[in-house]
Motif scaffolding. Structure first.
Motif, mmCIF file in Angstrom:
data_model
loop_
_atom_site.group_PDB
_atom_site.id
_atom_site.type_symbol
_atom_site.label_atom_id
_atom_site.label_comp_id
_atom_site.label_asym_id
_atom_site.label_seq_id
_atom_site.Cartn_x
_atom_site.Cartn_y
_atom_site.Cartn_z
ATOM 1 N N HIS A 224 -86.567 -67.805 -40.812
ATOM 2 C CA HIS A 224 -85.901 -66.801 -41.636
ATOM 3 C C HIS A 224 -84.404 -67.092 -41.726
ATOM 4 C CE1 HIS A 224 -84.204 -62.795 -42.607
ATOM 5 N NE2 HIS A 224 -85.206 -62.804 -43.462
ATOM 6 N N ALA A 225 -83.804 -67.435 -40.596
ATOM 7 C CA ALA A 225 -82.373 -67.744 -40.565
ATOM 8 C C ALA A 225 -82.038 -68.957 -41.441
ATOM 9 C CB ALA A 225 -81.919 -67.982 -39.128
ATOM 10 N N GLN B 21 -96.672 -53.433 -39.512
ATOM 11 C CA GLN B 21 -96.751 -54.873 -39.756
ATOM 12 C C GLN B 21 -95.596 -55.384 -40.614
ATOM 13 O OE1 GLN B 21 -100.576 -55.759 -41.488
ATOM 14 N NE2 GLN B 21 -101.446 -56.167 -39.475
ATOM 15 N N ARG B 22 -95.183 -56.619 -40.292
ATOM 16 C CA ARG B 22 -94.204 -57.329 -41.100
ATOM 17 C C ARG B 22 -94.928 -58.527 -41.704
ATOM 18 N NH1 ARG B 22 -89.288 -55.765 -42.411
ATOM 19 N NH2 ARG B 22 -88.251 -57.633 -41.742
ATOM 20 N N ILE B 23 -94.765 -58.691 -43.001
ATOM 21 C CA ILE B 23 -95.418 -59.784 -43.720
ATOM 22 C C ILE B 23 -94.427 -60.934 -43.873
ATOM 23 C CG2 ILE B 23 -96.599 -60.453 -45.852
ATOM 24 C CD1 ILE B 23 -98.060 -58.276 -44.210
ATOM 25 N N VAL B 24 -94.882 -62.130 -43.563
ATOM 26 C CA VAL B 24 -94.062 -63.335 -43.676
ATOM 27 C C VAL B 24 -94.564 -64.130 -44.877
ATOM 28 C CG1 VAL B 24 -93.288 -65.444 -42.510
ATOM 29 C CG2 VAL B 24 -93.738 -63.369 -41.179
ATOM 30 N N ILE C 235 -94.150 -66.920 -31.637
ATOM 31 C CA ILE C 235 -94.229 -66.790 -33.097
ATOM 32 C C ILE C 235 -93.030 -66.015 -33.613
ATOM 33 C CG2 ILE C 235 -95.725 -64.741 -33.165
ATOM 34 C CD1 ILE C 235 -95.912 -67.653 -35.595
ATOM 35 N N SER C 236 -92.617 -64.973 -32.892
ATOM 36 C CA SER C 236 -91.462 -64.181 -33.325
ATOM 37 C C SER C 236 -90.197 -65.025 -33.364
ATOM 38 C CB SER C 236 -91.249 -62.983 -32.407
ATOM 39 O OG SER C 236 -92.327 -62.101 -32.516
ATOM 40 N N GLY D 188 -99.686 -66.203 -35.449
ATOM 41 C CA GLY D 188 -99.691 -66.791 -34.108
ATOM 42 C C GLY D 188 -101.009 -67.423 -33.701
ATOM 43 N N PRO D 189 -102.126 -66.686 -33.750
ATOM 44 C CA PRO D 189 -103.401 -67.289 -33.353
ATOM 45 C C PRO D 189 -103.826 -68.450 -34.262
ATOM 46 C CG PRO D 189 -103.570 -64.891 -33.387
ATOM 47 C CD PRO D 189 -102.234 -65.242 -33.966
#
Length: 154
Positions: A83-84, A99-102, A75-76, A65-66
């Protein structure tokens, strides 16, 4: 020791005038490069996220996000859209369960490789109006101004 009197700026040298010129240039450059994104089917925020992942590698959602100037809520939503569409994956962090890693999927990498190459070529064409010396000078000046802008105002 006596200091020289401060020279008064004319209107074309004012900070307000420089800001106006930079804003007009930013909007013109944004419009110039927007067609690349339109043709890709990506929105601006989606492009910025994929570009960050392309150049920085897998990142925690809250770190992206930043980097791309999006709020936590924005950002979410944007990551959910990507993702969809199968352009990014999300996984749990091995070191921090919160944390979730993208990361880019193969499909996402193919898309952003192609779109970023076209975007970079467009911007190279646009900036070819500058001589190499002007390009370096403008880059240095904008970096200097940007770094100074993060200081607290007086």
């Amino acid at each position: 020791m006596q200091t020289a009197p401060k020279r008064e700026l004319d209107a074309s040298e004012s900070g307000a005038n420089l800001w106006l010129i930079m804003m007009k240039a930013f909007h013109a450059i944004s419009a110039y490069s927007a067609h690349t994104l339109r043709d890709s089917g990506l929105g601006d925020s989606e492009f910025r996220i994929l570009e960050a992942l392309l150049h920085k590698g897998p990142l925690p959602v809250n770190t992206i996000g930043p980097k791309v100037f999006l709020t936590p809520g924005s950002i979410s939503v944007a990551v959910d859209r990507l993702h969809a569409r199968g352009l990014v994956s999300r996984s749990d962090s091995a070191t921090d369960r919160r944390q979730r890693i993208v990361d880019l999927t193969t499909k996402g990498r193919r898309l952003i490789d192609r779109v970023f190459a076209a975007h970079a070529a467009d911007l190279d064409t646009l900036t070819s109006v500058l001589s190499p010396a002007e390009h370096r000078q403008l880059t240095r000046a904008l970096r200097k101004l940007g770094k100074h802008a993060v200081l607290p105002p007086r």
